[in-house]
Scaffold this motif. Structure first.
Motif, PDB file in Angstrom:
ATOM      1  N   VAL A  34       1.797  -3.760   6.193  1.00 11.92           N
ATOM      2  CA  VAL A  34       0.692  -4.721   6.240  1.00 11.92           C
ATOM      3  C   VAL A  34      -0.391  -4.248   5.279  1.00 11.92           C
ATOM      4  O   VAL A  34      -0.791  -3.085   5.317  1.00 11.92           O
ATOM      5  N   LEU A  35      -0.833  -5.152   4.417  1.00  9.27           N
ATOM      6  CA  LEU A  35      -1.913  -4.847   3.474  1.00  9.27           C
ATOM      7  C   LEU A  35      -2.977  -5.921   3.577  1.00  9.27           C
ATOM      8  O   LEU A  35      -2.676  -7.084   3.846  1.00  9.27           O
ATOM      9  N   TYR A  45      -6.963 -11.442   0.843  1.00 13.58           N
ATOM     10  CA  TYR A  45      -5.536 -11.729   0.989  1.00 13.58           C
ATOM     11  C   TYR A  45      -4.952 -10.812   2.057  1.00 13.58           C
ATOM     12  O   TYR A  45      -5.401  -9.669   2.200  1.00 13.58           O
ATOM     13  N   SER A  46      -3.938 -11.307   2.757  1.00 10.57           N
ATOM     14  CA  SER A  46      -3.159 -10.458   3.654  1.00 10.57           C
ATOM     15  C   SER A  46      -1.714 -10.488   3.175  1.00 10.57           C
ATOM     16  O   SER A  46      -1.239 -11.505   2.667  1.00 10.57           O
ATOM     17  N   VAL A  47      -1.052  -9.351   3.320  1.00 18.73           N
ATOM     18  CA  VAL A  47       0.354  -9.227   2.937  1.00 18.73           C
ATOM     19  C   VAL A  47       1.086  -8.632   4.118  1.00 18.73           C
ATOM     20  O   VAL A  47       0.681  -7.602   4.656  1.00 18.73           O
ATOM     21  N   GLU A  48       2.156  -9.290   4.533  1.00 23.72           N
ATOM     22  CA  GLU A  48       3.015  -8.747   5.576  1.00 23.72           C
ATOM     23  C   GLU A  48       4.416  -8.629   4.995  1.00 23.72           C
ATOM     24  O   GLU A  48       4.994  -9.618   4.541  1.00 23.72           O
ATOM     25  N   VAL A  78       5.703  -7.103  -5.002  1.00 17.62           N
ATOM     26  CA  VAL A  78       5.111  -7.721  -3.809  1.00 17.62           C
ATOM     27  C   VAL A  78       3.734  -7.124  -3.533  1.00 17.62           C
ATOM     28  O   VAL A  78       2.785  -7.844  -3.225  1.00 17.62           O
ATOM     29  N   VAL A  79       3.605  -5.808  -3.666  1.00 18.84           N
ATOM     30  CA  VAL A  79       2.308  -5.155  -3.457  1.00 18.84           C
ATOM     31  C   VAL A  79       1.286  -5.643  -4.487  1.00 18.84           C
ATOM     32  O   VAL A  79       0.124  -5.889  -4.164  1.00 18.84           O
ATOM     33  N   ALA A  80       1.724  -5.834  -5.741  1.00 14.92           N
ATOM     34  CA  ALA A  80       0.816  -6.282  -6.810  1.00 14.92           C
ATOM     35  C   ALA A  80       0.567  -7.793  -6.788  1.00 14.92           C
ATOM     36  O   ALA A  80      -0.377  -8.271  -7.412  1.00 14.92           O
TER      37      ALA A  80
END
Length: 194
Positions: A9-10, A158-161, A174-176
């Motif tokens: 999760v970011l 932004y949220s990243v799962e 995906v992280v970038a």
């Protein structure tokens, strides 16, 4: 200690600033621990002023990403509104995010082979991340921060799962991706003056 490429999760926050002046980001894990800082370097005050006054959303930008201790991790280079390259700090290409249609992006490795895709909803706020086999492996969402903030500043969130461990270079792309999406779609919240 969590790291940028190991966290499922970011959260990516962009501090408030004048539209288009200079790109800056903070990346946190799901617990709120700072994992990385990304920013454009060497953008003169005159150039920042010109970007704010006259636009500049399609202009090239390079964001350098470092961990919390200042160790370089990535370079995210928006070449134009259609292409953003992701490289190691010494210039080795991980891959490219390439716009193929409105809110749709191909994730390409260094040899230009498609290894995944981002498919955005019709307003470009939610992006499904698919791997090269069409499996939904991650989700990216641009959070709403209020009308005034959205329209008049660069303050985006932004949220990243990430649903499962991903192989490189897909994991790196995906992280970038939130930075690339922001640079290509939203960093140009410019208003013409005069």
């Amino acid at each position: 200690m969590s790291d940028l490429f190991g966290s499922p999760v970011l959260r990516v926050d962009q501090p408030r600033g004048a539209p288009a002046a200079r790109s800056r980001y903070r990346v946190y894990d799901g617990d709120g621990t700072l994992l990385a800082i990304g920013e454009e370097r060497g953008v003169s005050l005159a150039r920042q002023t010109a970007r704010t006054a006259f636009g500049g959303s399609d202009a090239a930008r390079t964001v350098h990403v470092e961990n919390g201790q200042g160790t370089p991790l990535l370079t995210v280079e928006k070449q134009n509104a259609r292409n953003t390259r992701v490289s190691t700090p010494d210039g080795h290409l991980h891959g490219t995010l390439r716009n193929v249609r409105l809110y749709e992006y191909a994730l390409l490795d260094a040899a230009e082979r498609q290894i995944g895709s981002l498919g955005g909803n019709r307003v470009g706020r939610k992006f499904r991340v698919l791997d090269g086999h069409g499996h939904h492996v991650a989700q990216i969402e641009k959070k709403w921060k209020g009308a005034a903030t959205e329209l008049l500043t660069t303050a985006d969130r932004y949220s990243v799962e990430i649903f499962q461990p991903l192989p490189d270079p897909l994991r790196v792309l995906v992280v970038a991706a939130p930075l690339a999406i922001d640079l290509m779609l939203y960093e140009g919240k410019d208003w013409p003056v005069g």
